[in-house]
Motif scaffolding. Sequence first.
Motif, short mmCIF file in Angstrom:
data_model
loop_
_atom_site.label_atom_id
_atom_site.label_comp_id
_atom_site.label_asym_id
_atom_site.label_seq_id
_atom_site.Cartn_x
_atom_site.Cartn_y
_atom_site.Cartn_z
N HIS A 27 17.24 -11.79 21.47
CA HIS A 27 17.40 -11.66 20.02
C HIS A 27 16.40 -12.56 19.28
O HIS A 27 15.76 -12.13 18.32
CB HIS A 27 18.85 -12.03 19.65
CG HIS A 27 19.32 -11.47 18.35
ND1 HIS A 27 20.62 -11.60 17.91
CD2 HIS A 27 18.68 -10.79 17.37
CE1 HIS A 27 20.73 -11.02 16.73
NE2 HIS A 27 19.57 -10.52 16.38
N HIS A 82 17.49 -13.39 10.06
CA HIS A 82 17.68 -14.09 11.35
C HIS A 82 17.49 -15.59 11.19
O HIS A 82 18.18 -16.36 11.85
CB HIS A 82 16.77 -13.48 12.41
CG HIS A 82 17.21 -12.11 12.82
ND1 HIS A 82 16.89 -10.99 12.09
CD2 HIS A 82 18.02 -11.69 13.83
CE1 HIS A 82 17.47 -9.93 12.65
NE2 HIS A 82 18.15 -10.31 13.71
N ASP A 168 25.12 -10.22 11.89
CA ASP A 168 24.24 -9.15 12.39
C ASP A 168 25.08 -8.17 13.21
O ASP A 168 25.66 -8.56 14.22
CB ASP A 168 23.17 -9.82 13.28
CG ASP A 168 22.05 -8.89 13.68
OD1 ASP A 168 22.20 -7.66 13.51
OD2 ASP A 168 21.03 -9.40 14.19
N HIS A 172 21.52 -4.74 19.08
CA HIS A 172 20.77 -5.74 19.86
C HIS A 172 21.44 -7.12 19.80
O HIS A 172 21.15 -7.98 20.61
CB HIS A 172 19.29 -5.81 19.43
CG HIS A 172 19.03 -6.38 18.07
ND1 HIS A 172 18.15 -5.82 17.17
CD2 HIS A 172 19.52 -7.48 17.44
CE1 HIS A 172 18.11 -6.54 16.06
NE2 HIS A 172 18.94 -7.56 16.20
MN MN Z 1 19.28 -9.04 14.89
#
Ligand code: MN
Length: 206
Positions: A27, A82, A168, A172
């Motif tokens: 990630h 992120h 998130d 993924h």
């Molecule tokens: Mn992500």
Amino acid sequence: MAYELPKLPYPYDALEPHIDAKTMEIHYSKHHQGYVDKLNKALEGCANLQKKSPEEILVFLDQIPEEIRKTVHHNGGGHLNHSLFWRWMAPAGKGGGGEPQGKLLEAISKTFGGFQEFKNQFSNAAVTHFVIGWAWLALDRDGVLRIFSMINQDNPVMRGMKPILGLDVWEHAYYLKHQNRRPEYVEAWWNVVNWKEVENNLNQWN
Ligand code: MN
């Protein structure tokens, strides 16, 4: 001046067993790095735009040349989201998990009727969001906290709001460990939420 991957505030395996080391590694070092690289590439030769923060990029998307706007939107949002997300987590029992305190708890209780009610509403936003994207707790312009989800790499700054906490829910973020069981991932994630950092975030805007 290029955008850079921020340092991860803990090792890849620090959030185990809730978020596994392999997921963290991929990630961070592949997905987040990818957003940074693609953002830099898209803005090559645009000296003025490179000076903007990722927040500014998202707020003033209409100032981005049309031919690169989609790429810059996606990767600028990915970089911003992120960078925030890593800080909103900490190892369970060492800053992660438990319950919010102080002003944050007050604000959450006042708006949602209590921490458990807040958790339920936020989890629900994360679980029921049926495309890729994020669940958000954000401070609206009227000073009220709101829970909602947004698609792709969009961020509450695009609605004139301040992001306070985000989750998130792209696959993924959880597929390696939880496969398609998103509710299980959301439940595990509460164990690593860094409430101190979330509170700092709220205080920053108050
Ligand atoms: Mn992500």
